[in-house]
Write a protein that holds these residues in place. Structure first.
Motif, PDB file in Angstrom:
ATOM      1  N   ALA A 138      14.655 -18.421  -9.287  1.00 15.77           N
ATOM      2  CA  ALA A 138      14.546 -18.553 -10.395  1.00 15.77           C
ATOM      3  C   ALA A 138      14.973 -18.686 -11.377  1.00 15.77           C
ATOM      4  O   ALA A 138      14.816 -16.546 -11.196  1.00 15.77           O
ATOM      5  CB  ALA A 138      13.031 -18.816 -10.536  1.00 15.77           C
ATOM      6  N   GLU A 139      16.190 -18.962 -11.714  1.00 19.27           N
ATOM      7  CA  GLU A 139      17.077 -18.731 -12.557  1.00 19.27           C
ATOM      8  C   GLU A 139      17.341 -18.928 -14.460  1.00 19.27           C
ATOM      9  O   GLU A 139      17.154 -20.185 -14.742  1.00 19.27           O
ATOM     10  CB  GLU A 139      18.707 -19.224 -11.949  1.00 19.27           C
ATOM     11  N   HIS A 140      17.563 -18.050 -15.148  1.00 21.27           N
ATOM     12  CA  HIS A 140      17.252 -18.585 -16.607  1.00 21.27           C
ATOM     13  C   HIS A 140      18.349 -19.176 -16.536  1.00 21.27           C
ATOM     14  O   HIS A 140      19.908 -18.663 -17.261  1.00 21.27           O
ATOM     15  CB  HIS A 140      17.528 -17.236 -17.469  1.00 21.27           C
ATOM     16  N   LEU A 141      18.213 -20.325 -16.267  1.00 24.21           N
ATOM     17  CA  LEU A 141      19.415 -21.515 -16.305  1.00 24.21           C
ATOM     18  C   LEU A 141      18.426 -22.515 -16.855  1.00 24.21           C
ATOM     19  O   LEU A 141      17.098 -22.986 -15.830  1.00 24.21           O
ATOM     20  CB  LEU A 141      19.887 -21.642 -14.467  1.00 24.21           C
ATOM     21  N   GLY A 186      18.714 -14.506 -11.652  1.00 28.81           N
ATOM     22  CA  GLY A 186      19.751 -15.139 -11.899  1.00 28.81           C
ATOM     23  C   GLY A 186      20.412 -14.494 -10.314  1.00 28.81           C
ATOM     24  O   GLY A 186      19.116 -13.558  -9.855  1.00 28.81           O
ATOM     25  N   GLY A 187      21.238 -15.139  -9.421  1.00 25.16           N
ATOM     26  CA  GLY A 187      22.181 -16.070 -10.477  1.00 25.16           C
ATOM     27  C   GLY A 187      23.296 -15.166 -11.604  1.00 25.16           C
ATOM     28  O   GLY A 187      22.635 -13.916 -11.822  1.00 25.16           O
ATOM     29  N   CYS A 188      23.666 -15.464 -12.275  1.00 23.44           N
ATOM     30  CA  CYS A 188      25.256 -14.993 -13.601  1.00 23.44           C
ATOM     31  C   CYS A 188      24.064 -14.033 -14.304  1.00 23.44           C
ATOM     32  O   CYS A 188      24.431 -13.790 -15.362  1.00 23.44           O
ATOM     33  CB  CYS A 188      25.881 -16.342 -13.755  1.00 23.44           C
ATOM     34  N   PHE A 189      23.025 -15.173 -14.372  1.00 22.49           N
ATOM     35  CA  PHE A 189      21.877 -14.920 -15.704  1.00 22.49           C
ATOM     36  C   PHE A 189      21.978 -12.724 -15.383  1.00 22.49           C
ATOM     37  O   PHE A 189      21.677 -11.717 -16.551  1.00 22.49           O
ATOM     38  CB  PHE A 189      21.085 -15.317 -15.977  1.00 22.49           C
ATOM     39  N   ALA A 190      21.428 -12.699 -13.997  1.00 20.90           N
ATOM     40  CA  ALA A 190      21.433 -11.231 -13.826  1.00 20.90           C
ATOM     41  C   ALA A 190      21.943  -9.987 -14.175  1.00 20.90           C
ATOM     42  O   ALA A 190      21.836  -9.259 -15.100  1.00 20.90           O
ATOM     43  CB  ALA A 190      20.651 -11.075 -12.589  1.00 20.90           C
ATOM     44  N   ASP A 191      23.751 -10.403 -14.646  1.00 21.43           N
ATOM     45  CA  ASP A 191      24.481  -9.228 -15.675  1.00 21.43           C
ATOM     46  C   ASP A 191      24.868  -9.494 -16.836  1.00 21.43           C
ATOM     47  O   ASP A 191      25.659  -8.754 -17.137  1.00 21.43           O
ATOM     48  CB  ASP A 191      25.756  -9.575 -14.413  1.00 21.43           C
ATOM     49  N   THR A 192      23.834  -9.782 -17.302  1.00 16.97           N
ATOM     50  CA  THR A 192      23.986 -10.225 -18.483  1.00 16.97           C
ATOM     51  C   THR A 192      22.356 -10.056 -19.571  1.00 16.97           C
ATOM     52  O   THR A 192      22.187  -9.766 -20.359  1.00 16.97           O
ATOM     53  CB  THR A 192      24.179 -10.937 -19.563  1.00 16.97           C
ATOM     54  N   TYR A 193      21.538  -9.585 -18.443  1.00 15.81           N
ATOM     55  CA  TYR A 193      19.764  -9.422 -19.294  1.00 15.81           C
ATOM     56  C   TYR A 193      19.848  -7.642 -18.550  1.00 15.81           C
ATOM     57  O   TYR A 193      19.758  -7.433 -18.016  1.00 15.81           O
ATOM     58  CB  TYR A 193      19.003  -9.712 -17.816  1.00 15.81           C
ATOM     59  N   ILE A 228      18.676 -13.835 -27.126  1.00 15.93           N
ATOM     60  CA  ILE A 228      19.124 -12.926 -26.298  1.00 15.93           C
ATOM     61  C   ILE A 228      20.094 -15.268 -26.322  1.00 15.93           C
ATOM     62  O   ILE A 228      19.008 -15.635 -26.307  1.00 15.93           O
ATOM     63  CB  ILE A 228      19.054 -13.047 -25.012  1.00 15.93           C
ATOM     64  N   VAL A 229      21.791 -14.821 -26.472  1.00 13.25           N
ATOM     65  CA  VAL A 229      22.428 -16.151 -25.885  1.00 13.25           C
ATOM     66  C   VAL A 229      22.164 -16.359 -24.542  1.00 13.25           C
ATOM     67  O   VAL A 229      23.098 -15.094 -24.825  1.00 13.25           O
ATOM     68  CB  VAL A 229      22.843 -16.522 -27.282  1.00 13.25           C
ATOM     69  N   ASN A 230      21.950 -17.045 -23.949  1.00 16.31           N
ATOM     70  CA  ASN A 230      22.375 -17.561 -22.428  1.00 16.31           C
ATOM     71  C   ASN A 230      23.589 -18.265 -22.564  1.00 16.31           C
ATOM     72  O   ASN A 230      23.782 -19.266 -22.563  1.00 16.31           O
ATOM     73  CB  ASN A 230      21.518 -18.272 -21.921  1.00 16.31           C
ATOM     74  N   ASN A 231      24.866 -17.326 -22.770  1.00 23.04           N
ATOM     75  CA  ASN A 231      26.099 -17.111 -22.796  1.00 23.04           C
ATOM     76  C   ASN A 231      26.594 -18.669 -21.758  1.00 23.04           C
ATOM     77  O   ASN A 231      27.217 -18.988 -21.747  1.00 23.04           O
ATOM     78  CB  ASN A 231      27.347 -16.517 -22.947  1.00 23.04           C
ATOM     79  N   TRP A 232      26.064 -17.918 -19.783  1.00 24.67           N
ATOM     80  CA  TRP A 232      26.454 -19.043 -18.691  1.00 24.67           C
ATOM     81  C   TRP A 232      26.134 -19.834 -18.520  1.00 24.67           C
ATOM     82  O   TRP A 232      26.471 -20.895 -18.727  1.00 24.67           O
ATOM     83  CB  TRP A 232      25.600 -17.252 -18.166  1.00 24.67           C
ATOM     84  N   TRP A 233      25.111 -20.397 -19.256  1.00 16.80           N
ATOM     85  CA  TRP A 233      24.191 -21.568 -19.519  1.00 16.80           C
ATOM     86  C   TRP A 233      23.603 -22.326 -20.351  1.00 16.80           C
ATOM     87  O   TRP A 233      22.297 -22.556 -20.838  1.00 16.80           O
ATOM     88  CB  TRP A 233      22.956 -21.780 -18.629  1.00 16.80           C
ATOM     89  N   GLY A 234      24.850 -23.585 -21.210  1.00 15.01           N
ATOM     90  CA  GLY A 234      24.402 -23.164 -22.172  1.00 15.01           C
ATOM     91  C   GLY A 234      23.923 -23.311 -23.532  1.00 15.01           C
ATOM     92  O   GLY A 234      24.471 -23.991 -24.011  1.00 15.01           O
ATOM     93  N   GLY A 235      24.271 -22.415 -23.477  1.00 19.09           N
ATOM     94  CA  GLY A 235      24.755 -21.428 -24.949  1.00 19.09           C
ATOM     95  C   GLY A 235      23.139 -21.549 -25.582  1.00 19.09           C
ATOM     96  O   GLY A 235      24.155 -21.389 -27.020  1.00 19.09           O
ATOM     97  N   VAL A 236      22.507 -21.739 -25.047  1.00 18.76           N
ATOM     98  CA  VAL A 236      20.508 -21.893 -25.683  1.00 18.76           C
ATOM     99  C   VAL A 236      20.564 -21.029 -26.051  1.00 18.76           C
ATOM    100  O   VAL A 236      20.523 -19.732 -25.550  1.00 18.76           O
ATOM    101  CB  VAL A 236      19.804 -22.462 -25.012  1.00 18.76           C
ATOM    102  N   THR A 237      19.605 -20.612 -27.093  1.00 21.82           N
ATOM    103  CA  THR A 237      19.115 -18.824 -27.592  1.00 21.82           C
ATOM    104  C   THR A 237      17.707 -18.499 -26.646  1.00 21.82           C
ATOM    105  O   THR A 237      16.870 -19.766 -27.047  1.00 21.82           O
ATOM    106  CB  THR A 237      18.857 -18.579 -29.149  1.00 21.82           C
ATOM    107  N   GLU A 238      16.954 -18.057 -26.225  1.00 17.91           N
ATOM    108  CA  GLU A 238      16.293 -17.365 -25.670  1.00 17.91           C
ATOM    109  C   GLU A 238      15.202 -16.320 -25.961  1.00 17.91           C
ATOM    110  O   GLU A 238      15.837 -15.541 -26.912  1.00 17.91           O
ATOM    111  CB  GLU A 238      16.408 -17.169 -24.398  1.00 17.91           C
TER     112      GLU A 238
END
Length: 512
Positions: free
Chosen positions: A44-47, A90-97, A112-122
């Motif tokens: 389950a990634e923040h994706l 994550g996944g790629c998100f893990a190393d920005t979390y 936080i802005v999810n730069n890896w997956w869609g550029g959405v703000t979480e």
């Protein structure tokens, strides 16, 4: 098609498969090799819509039944699968979390802005407590992926203390302030993710030093065997990465080395998840079957340094990867799930089962609404995909003892290329029942299979997953058109099982 008949194939793109027997011989071993239930793990990634709008709809949602914001239908479905572990964030998100952003009062958590997956703000409303409490609801073990890309050593060490330390300390006291007295005692920890790529673009040599540093400061206080530290492993066929880690990492600091491989036609042109061509189907199956070679070659490297197989090969990302569905965010990786995905799942799990001496953990990517998901959601609706049903059928193998086998398969041929049409794995559970899983990936031809048993047994059940069309899928309007059904085409006579597998089908048989 049998190798000696390849000359009979007409020139051009032609499906091919021999009309004859596929032979499977069970060869029980004197030394039991358990098929770890953790091979059947999830991710389950923040994706995209995996966490938010997948697992988590928020505590204030009035339209979708939930427990502390987690969908009740998702909880029930994953309990049906008996998922053994769940990897997060994550996944790629893990190393920005940064985990401290996701604790404390939700209204005061930074976005936080999810730069890896869609550029959405979480908004960080789903954080450490939310995830670990959800794992308790699911009855599954959490697998936390630590940040070694943009995070510091102290940050990861503090996270371990926060979730695992029962005594008084700055981090355990902070946990209590945030409403949790007892620690969660998290066992599984990933030390970075894809450090060769999105996790830092490191070399294997550099990452080895980084791993040694971070893992040294990840202290454990539970006295239950210590942390199960998992190193960020190779990208598919990068055997140098595995060799370097096995040379450089002390066994006292590593329990598993990861491997990532996706069944992809072409990374630049992945093709549709629904309207794929016959050629694309074959190429996907060929890429999925490549997992067998990867596991064998990475295992051979590990054997040189770890003959006792103390270090696990952890395939913590696998599955099919296609183009996103039309009119969806390209960064959300939302794709449909057809019978092709059921073939990937059945074949891959057979591979993992048959290498259970080294593969002791794996994670399908991903659980909900992303890549090869087992669940798709749309507002209040939820569907179980064909992949879900394969995982449900195969749960009979959880912690059962592997029954090694020999297999002679007919070929599935496309335009002169060939891969095995039939794959199989077998196990014996604690009650003495034998479970055999058989997969026929050939989309056109049935396969007659004979299984030589080691003793006379009786057929207890046979369940088949297939559909009228290879490109069929379950959707929100048509409901569950693809579900396992009782199969009458399997017969047992003393020490022999015979079955006629329909095209693109998964069969699980139980004998007693």
């Amino acid at each position: 098609m049998k190798r000696q008949l390849i000359s009979l194939i007409c020139v051009g793109a032609i499906w091919g498969s021999a009309y004859g027997q596929n032979m499977v011989t069970l060869t029980p071993s004197e030394k039991p090799i358990p098929i770890s239930r953790h091979i059947y793990g999830h991710f389950a990634e923040h994706l995209g819509r995996c966490v938010y709008d997948g697992f988590y709809v928020g505590e204030g949602n009035k339209n979708i039944p939930h427990t502390n914001g987690v969908r009740n239908d998702v909880i029930a479905a994953l309990k049906e699968l008996q998922i053994p572990n769940l990897r997060w964030p994550g996944g790629c998100f893990a190393d920005t979390y940064h985990w401290k952003d996701g604790i404390g009062p939700k209204a005061s958590r930074p976005a936080i802005v999810n730069n890896w997956w869609g550029g959405v703000t979480e908004d960080n409303s789903f954080g450490t407590h939310d995830f670990l409490d959800m794992c308790e609801l699911l009855g599954t073990e959490p697998y936390l992926a630590g940040n070694v890309g943009s995070g510091e050593v102290q940050e990861l060490a503090d996270w371990v203390q926060y979730v695992n330390f029962a005594g008084n300390s700055p981090m355990s006291d902070l946990r209590r302030e945030n409403g949790r007295d007892k620690p969660w005692n998290v066992k599984f920890w990933g030390v970075g993710n894809e450090s060769w790529g999105c996790g830092g673009n490191m070399t294997a040599e550099y990452y080895s030093d980084i791993y040694r540093k971070y893992s040294t400061f990840m202290a454990d206080w539970s006295n239950t065997g210590g942390l199960y530290r998992i190193a960020s492993g190779a990208n598919s066929a990068d055997y140098h990465w595995t060799e370097t880690l096995m040379k450089q990492l002390p066994k006292s600091l590593v329990k598993g080395i990861a491997l990532h491989h996706y069944a992809v036609i072409d990374w630049n042109k992945k093709g549709s998840s629904i309207t794929y061509t016959d050629e694309q189907y074959f190429k996907t199956m060929k890429s999925a079957w490549f997992m067998n070679e990867l596991v064998e070659k990475h295992s051979a490297i590990m054997d040189k340094y770890d003959a006792k197989k103390d270090v696990a090969l952890v395939v913590d990302e696998w599955g099919g990867w296609y183009e996103v569905e039309p009119n969806t965010n390209p960064g959300f990786l939302y794709q449909q799930n057809t019978m092709r995905d059921a073939m990937i799942a059945g074949m891959t799990l057979n591979i993992f089962n048959n290498h259970a001496d080294r593969v002791k953990m794996a994670n399908l990517a991903q659980t909900i609404n992303v890549l090869q998901a087992v669940i798709l959601t749309k507002e209040e609706k939820m569907i179980k995909t064909p992949t879900f049903h394969v995982l449900e059928m195969y749960k009979v193998h959880h912690d059962a003892n592997l029954i090694p086998l020999r297999i002679s398969s007919q070929d599935f041929v496309w335009n002169g290329e060939a891969i095995p049409a039939v794959s199989a794995s077998a196990s014996q559970d604690k009650n003495g029942r034998t479970h055999i899983s058989l997969v026929n990936i050939d989309p056109k031809s049935s396969q007659d299979v004979t299984v030589a048993l080691s003793k006379a047994q009786k057929l207890q059940s046979a369940r088949l997953l297939t559909s009228a069309n290879l490109r069929d899928y379950n959707d929100f309007d048509a409901g569950d058109r693809i579900v396992p059904k009782a199969f009458k085409g399997a017969k047992v006579d003393k020490q022999q099982l015979t079955a006629k597998l329909p095209p693109f089908s998964v069969l699980v048989v139980t004998l007693d």
